[in-house]
Design a protein around this motif. Structure first.
Motif, PDB file in Angstrom:
ATOM      1  N   LYS A 438       0.864  -1.179   0.000  1.00 29.25           N
ATOM      2  CA  LYS A 438       0.000   0.000   0.000  1.00 29.25           C
ATOM      3  C   LYS A 438       0.901   1.229   0.000  1.00 29.25           C
ATOM      4  CE  LYS A 438      -4.182   1.932   2.086  1.00 29.25           C
ATOM      5  NZ  LYS A 438      -4.952   1.830   0.837  1.00 29.25           N
ATOM      6  N   GLY A 439       0.611   2.160  -0.892  1.00 29.47           N
ATOM      7  CA  GLY A 439       1.446   3.355  -0.958  1.00 29.47           C
ATOM      8  C   GLY A 439       2.874   3.068  -1.329  1.00 29.47           C
ATOM      9  N   SER A 440       3.086   2.095  -2.215  1.00 26.94           N
ATOM     10  CA  SER A 440       4.417   1.757  -2.751  1.00 26.94           C
ATOM     11  C   SER A 440       5.375   1.239  -1.686  1.00 26.94           C
ATOM     12  CB  SER A 440       5.040   2.963  -3.465  1.00 26.94           C
ATOM     13  OG  SER A 440       4.303   3.293  -4.602  1.00 26.94           O
ATOM     14  N   GLN A 441       4.850   0.583  -0.670  1.00 26.01           N
ATOM     15  CA  GLN A 441       5.731  -0.061   0.296  1.00 26.01           C
ATOM     16  C   GLN A 441       5.027  -1.273   0.906  1.00 26.01           C
ATOM     17  OE1 GLN A 441       6.700   2.510   3.594  1.00 26.01           O
ATOM     18  NE2 GLN A 441       4.668   3.436   3.613  1.00 26.01           N
ATOM     19  N   VAL A 442       5.830  -2.186   1.409  1.00 21.90           N
ATOM     20  CA  VAL A 442       5.284  -3.377   2.052  1.00 21.90           C
ATOM     21  C   VAL A 442       4.774  -2.992   3.433  1.00 21.90           C
ATOM     22  CG1 VAL A 442       5.773  -5.708   2.887  1.00 21.90           C
ATOM     23  CG2 VAL A 442       6.833  -4.892   0.771  1.00 21.90           C
ATOM     24  N   VAL A 443       3.483  -3.213   3.657  1.00 23.23           N
ATOM     25  CA  VAL A 443       2.890  -2.866   4.954  1.00 23.23           C
ATOM     26  C   VAL A 443       2.630  -4.105   5.805  1.00 23.23           C
ATOM     27  CG1 VAL A 443       1.864  -0.724   4.131  1.00 23.23           C
ATOM     28  CG2 VAL A 443       0.570  -2.848   3.926  1.00 23.23           C
ATOM     29  N   GLU A 444       2.596  -5.292   5.193  1.00 24.43           N
ATOM     30  CA  GLU A 444       2.411  -6.534   5.946  1.00 24.43           C
ATOM     31  C   GLU A 444       3.212  -7.647   5.281  1.00 24.43           C
ATOM     32  OE1 GLU A 444      -1.699  -7.524   6.269  1.00 24.43           O
ATOM     33  OE2 GLU A 444      -2.221  -5.764   7.455  1.00 24.43           O
ATOM     34  N   ARG A 445       3.804  -8.518   6.131  1.00 24.92           N
ATOM     35  CA  ARG A 445       4.517  -9.704   5.655  1.00 24.92           C
ATOM     36  C   ARG A 445       3.937 -10.933   6.359  1.00 24.92           C
ATOM     37  NH1 ARG A 445       8.341  -5.629   5.484  1.00 24.92           N
ATOM     38  NH2 ARG A 445       9.754  -5.684   3.669  1.00 24.92           N
ATOM     39  N   PHE A 446       3.459 -11.850   5.565  1.00 27.74           N
ATOM     40  CA  PHE A 446       2.841 -13.065   6.104  1.00 27.74           C
ATOM     41  C   PHE A 446       3.558 -14.273   5.509  1.00 27.74           C
ATOM     42  CE2 PHE A 446      -0.224 -16.554   5.520  1.00 27.74           C
ATOM     43  CZ  PHE A 446      -0.662 -16.743   6.830  1.00 27.74           C
ATOM     44  N   ALA A 447       3.790 -15.302   6.341  1.00 25.85           N
ATOM     45  CA  ALA A 447       4.440 -16.527   5.865  1.00 25.85           C
ATOM     46  C   ALA A 447       3.802 -17.727   6.556  1.00 25.85           C
ATOM     47  CB  ALA A 447       5.941 -16.482   6.158  1.00 25.85           C
ATOM     48  N   LEU A 448       3.688 -18.810   5.800  1.00 28.16           N
ATOM     49  CA  LEU A 448       3.195 -20.053   6.406  1.00 28.16           C
ATOM     50  C   LEU A 448       3.883 -21.247   5.757  1.00 28.16           C
ATOM     51  CD1 LEU A 448       1.163 -21.796   4.370  1.00 28.16           C
ATOM     52  CD2 LEU A 448      -0.488 -20.099   5.046  1.00 28.16           C
ATOM     53  N   GLN A 449       3.820 -22.348   6.496  1.00 29.06           N
ATOM     54  CA  GLN A 449       4.274 -23.642   5.985  1.00 29.06           C
ATOM     55  C   GLN A 449       3.119 -24.627   6.105  1.00 29.06           C
ATOM     56  OE1 GLN A 449       7.825 -24.676   8.129  1.00 29.06           O
ATOM     57  NE2 GLN A 449       9.087 -23.184   7.022  1.00 29.06           N
ATOM     58  N   ASP A 450       2.988 -25.451   5.090  1.00 30.65           N
ATOM     59  CA  ASP A 450       1.843 -26.351   4.988  1.00 30.65           C
ATOM     60  C   ASP A 450       2.348 -27.746   4.643  1.00 30.65           C
ATOM     61  OD1 ASP A 450      -0.173 -27.853   3.261  1.00 30.65           O
ATOM     62  OD2 ASP A 450      -1.434 -26.224   4.006  1.00 30.65           O
ATOM     63  N   LEU A 451       1.863 -28.747   5.371  1.00 32.22           N
ATOM     64  CA  LEU A 451       2.216 -30.139   5.090  1.00 32.22           C
ATOM     65  C   LEU A 451       0.935 -30.936   4.886  1.00 32.22           C
ATOM     66  CD1 LEU A 451       4.370 -32.372   4.861  1.00 32.22           C
ATOM     67  CD2 LEU A 451       4.166 -32.711   7.341  1.00 32.22           C
ATOM     68  N   ASP A 452       0.781 -31.455   3.684  1.00 32.93           N
ATOM     69  CA  ASP A 452      -0.411 -32.245   3.351  1.00 32.93           C
ATOM     70  C   ASP A 452      -1.706 -31.480   3.642  1.00 32.93           C
ATOM     71  OD1 ASP A 452       1.015 -34.438   2.397  1.00 32.93           O
ATOM     72  OD2 ASP A 452       1.207 -35.286   4.419  1.00 32.93           O
ATOM     73  N   GLY A 453      -1.719 -30.177   3.342  1.00 35.05           N
ATOM     74  CA  GLY A 453      -2.922 -29.378   3.516  1.00 35.05           C
ATOM     75  C   GLY A 453      -3.153 -28.870   4.912  1.00 35.05           C
ATOM     76  N   GLU A 454      -2.233 -29.102   5.831  1.00 36.21           N
ATOM     77  CA  GLU A 454      -2.365 -28.676   7.227  1.00 36.21           C
ATOM     78  C   GLU A 454      -1.313 -27.614   7.526  1.00 36.21           C
ATOM     79  OE1 GLU A 454      -4.198 -28.949  11.054  1.00 36.21           O
ATOM     80  OE2 GLU A 454      -4.736 -29.933   9.174  1.00 36.21           O
ATOM     81  N   ILE A 455      -1.744 -26.454   8.022  1.00 31.82           N
ATOM     82  CA  ILE A 455      -0.802 -25.379   8.372  1.00 31.82           C
ATOM     83  C   ILE A 455       0.009 -25.814   9.594  1.00 31.82           C
ATOM     84  CG2 ILE A 455      -0.583 -22.999   9.142  1.00 31.82           C
ATOM     85  CD1 ILE A 455      -3.162 -22.366   7.641  1.00 31.82           C
ATOM     86  N   THR A 456       1.319 -25.815   9.431  1.00 37.68           N
ATOM     87  CA  THR A 456       2.192 -26.211  10.539  1.00 37.68           C
ATOM     88  C   THR A 456       2.848 -25.018  11.225  1.00 37.68           C
ATOM     89  OG1 THR A 456       4.025 -26.511   8.982  1.00 37.68           O
ATOM     90  CG2 THR A 456       2.664 -28.450   9.479  1.00 37.68           C
ATOM     91  N   ASP A 457       3.144 -23.978  10.474  1.00 43.09           N
ATOM     92  CA  ASP A 457       3.756 -22.761  11.037  1.00 43.09           C
ATOM     93  C   ASP A 457       3.218 -21.552  10.283  1.00 43.09           C
ATOM     94  OD1 ASP A 457       5.955 -23.666  12.993  1.00 43.09           O
ATOM     95  OD2 ASP A 457       6.406 -24.851  11.192  1.00 43.09           O
ATOM     96  N   ALA A 458       3.070 -20.447  11.004  1.00 39.59           N
ATOM     97  CA  ALA A 458       2.618 -19.199  10.363  1.00 39.59           C
ATOM     98  C   ALA A 458       3.046 -18.016  11.207  1.00 39.59           C
ATOM     99  CB  ALA A 458       1.099 -19.199  10.185  1.00 39.59           C
ATOM    100  N   GLU A 459       3.308 -16.918  10.543  1.00 37.25           N
ATOM    101  CA  GLU A 459       3.638 -15.682  11.267  1.00 37.25           C
ATOM    102  C   GLU A 459       3.231 -14.476  10.441  1.00 37.25           C
ATOM    103  OE1 GLU A 459       8.227 -14.606  10.262  1.00 37.25           O
ATOM    104  OE2 GLU A 459       7.916 -16.063  11.886  1.00 37.25           O
TER     105      GLU A 459
END
Length: 496
Positions: A438-459
């Motif tokens: 938004k406004g030419s800059q990163v305002v949010e960073r989201f990351a996740l890891q998924d194993l066999d369709g199940e979220i194992t880690d997220a931040e």
């Protein structure tokens, strides 16, 4: 003495330049213009200029011709006076740049200061005038100014710039600024005026409008006529049937006019003065009016599709003497150029992010993800195996994300927000990163890891989320995929 010589050159050249650009007037008309102009030579005050404003960092007078004085030769002999007039006006502003210290905002004068001249773009190439750009990242040749007091900044920035009048410090001491009332209603000029002009030109008026009142004494408006202007002044450079509109100023029983020649299409029976005007004449808008030593002076702007014309009218000896500065080409849908220094910085950011990769980025395309009029840039290597996405904040490239042969980039744009999605799959394991813009800059960073369709880690922004919080976040993120097509522009090798 120097200022007098400059103004004399400028005013004497008005015998042609003050008429409609490119229009040849007859000898009697030229004689009248000369008589009117000679009266101005005793006034050495530099004329007002028009400053193109997008934001407090983009304030400049935009040049319209070369800064070198033109020389008369056999190729330009027929129109040399006109081009020399144009140059003289611009040169007048250059020589007096530091003494243009006031800018008119509404009915208030604010203080400005001259900060320099721009002649070359960031790649060191000479720029040519006559164009108004629609992005602050695209430079123009001209004189740059700044506000003395930051509190005087306008309430809004303009995606497409606006003209503001600036004056030399001596101009206001020798002129009285007159009150202008700008009329919004569709009210015609008085019928007595219309009838007189119909009789004078033996033509029928199609449309008339009263646009402004000046000092309670003058009325300003226009008349658009129907059909061909058969008695138009002959012009060897314009071999077509002509249309006619009149700019009109009325003071009591006196009527001052300026003929504005257009094009008449005999087949369709339509008149036009500007590209895409739909057959309707575009009248001037008044920036300001002044009572000068020799009479009324009106600074105007005429806006039309894809052009903006600025100039000044002098009411002299029963005529409107029009000193047009320039008819600028208003640029639209422009893409920001990639300058050498920007490409070098993006190459460096990319190389530093991927250890051991020596392949340069060789092509790019612009993206419009967050609707802020500043492009994002997607760049790739020649083999399309690696790439990077950048945004610009204050004209400084910032790396958002990279891609390699094992990852997939997806671009999302929705409701003023952009998103760059990087997905990496390996067997049953998936990792995903989202960068919200938004406004030419990163305002949010989201990351996740998924194993066999199940979220194992997220931040989110470095904070750990539960899988339920992560799923809820994903449901609320933009989801409308942005179509990039497959069009890339190759970077000149000299810019690598």
């Amino acid at each position: 003495m120097k200022k007098l010589i400059i103004l004399a050159i400028c005013m004497m050249a008005m015998t042609i330049g003050c008429k409609n650009k490119g229009q040849t007037a007859d000898a009697d008309a030229d004689s009248t213009v000369v008589d009117s102009v000679l009266a101005e030579l005793n006034d050495t005050t530099p004329l007002p200029m028009f400053l193109y404003y997008m934001n407090p960092q983009y304030m400049q007078t935009v040049y319209w011709t070369d800064i070198k004085e033109p020389k008369k030769d056999e190729d330009n002999a027929n129109y040399f006076n006109e081009i020399h007039t144009s140059w003289s006006l611009q040169d007048m502003s250059r020589r007096n740049a530091a003494d243009y210290t006031k800018m008119l905002v509404g009915e208030k004068w604010v203080d400005i200061k001259y900060i320099g001249e721009v002649l070359k773009n960031p790649d060191g190439e000479e720029m040519y005038g006559g164009e108004l750009h629609s992005r602050t990242s695209i430079p123009s040749p001209g004189l740059k100014y700044a506000l003395v007091n930051s509190k005087d900044a306008l309430k809004k920035d303009y995606n497409y710039g606006e003209f503001y009048l600036i004056v030399h410090q001596d101009y206001l001491t020798s002129r009285k600024m007159l009150k202008c009332e700008y009329l919004q209603s569709e009210k015609p000029l008085p019928q007595t005026v219309i009838k007189k002009m119909e009789q004078k030109y033996n033509m029928k008026a199609k449309h008339s409008q009263l646009c402004a009142k000046i000092d309670g004494r003058y009325s300003q408006g226009y008349i658009q006529f129907i059909g061909e202007y058969k008695n138009a002044p002959k012009d060897n450079n314009r071999d077509y049937k002509k249309a006619l509109a009149l700019e009109v100023i009325v003071k009591g029983d006196s009527i001052f006019t300026e003929e504005v020649i257009g094009y008449y299409d005999e087949e369709s029976k339509t008149c036009t003065w500007n590209a895409d005007d739909g057959g309707d004449y575009c009248s001037v808008g008044i920036h300001a009016a002044f009572e000068g030593p020799q009479g009324l002076e009106i600074c105007y702007e005429r806006g039309a599709p894809e052009s903006r014309t600025v100039g000044i009218w002098f009411l002299r000896n029963g005529e409107i003497i029009n000193q047009q500065y320039e008819c600028y080409h208003a640029m639209v849908d422009e893409q920001t150029p990639l300058w050498k220094k920007d490409i070098a910085q993006m190459q460096k950011l990319f190389q530093n992010s991927l250890k051991g990769n020596k392949n340069p980025l060789t092509k790019y395309q612009f993206l419009y993800l967050d609707d802020d009029n500043v492009e994002e840039i997607w760049m790739r290597t020649e083999d399309n195996r690696r790439g990077a996405v950048f945004t610009f904040k204050d004209r400084k490239p910032q790396l958002i994300a990279t891609e390699d042969e094992k990852s997939t980039l997806t671009f999302i744009s929705e409701k003023g927000k952009g998103c760059v999605k990087v997905t990496h799959e390996e067997g049953n394991f998936t990792s995903m990163k989202l960068f919200i813009l938004k406004g030419s800059q990163v305002v949010e960073r989201f990351a996740l890891q998924d194993l066999d369709g199940e979220i194992t880690d997220a931040e989110l922004n470095g904070k750990t989320l539960t899988k339920w919080e992560a799923a809820d976040y994903l449901d609320k993120t933009p989801s409308e995929v942005y179509d990039t097509g497959n069009y890339f522009i190759n970077i000149d090798k000299e810019k690598f």
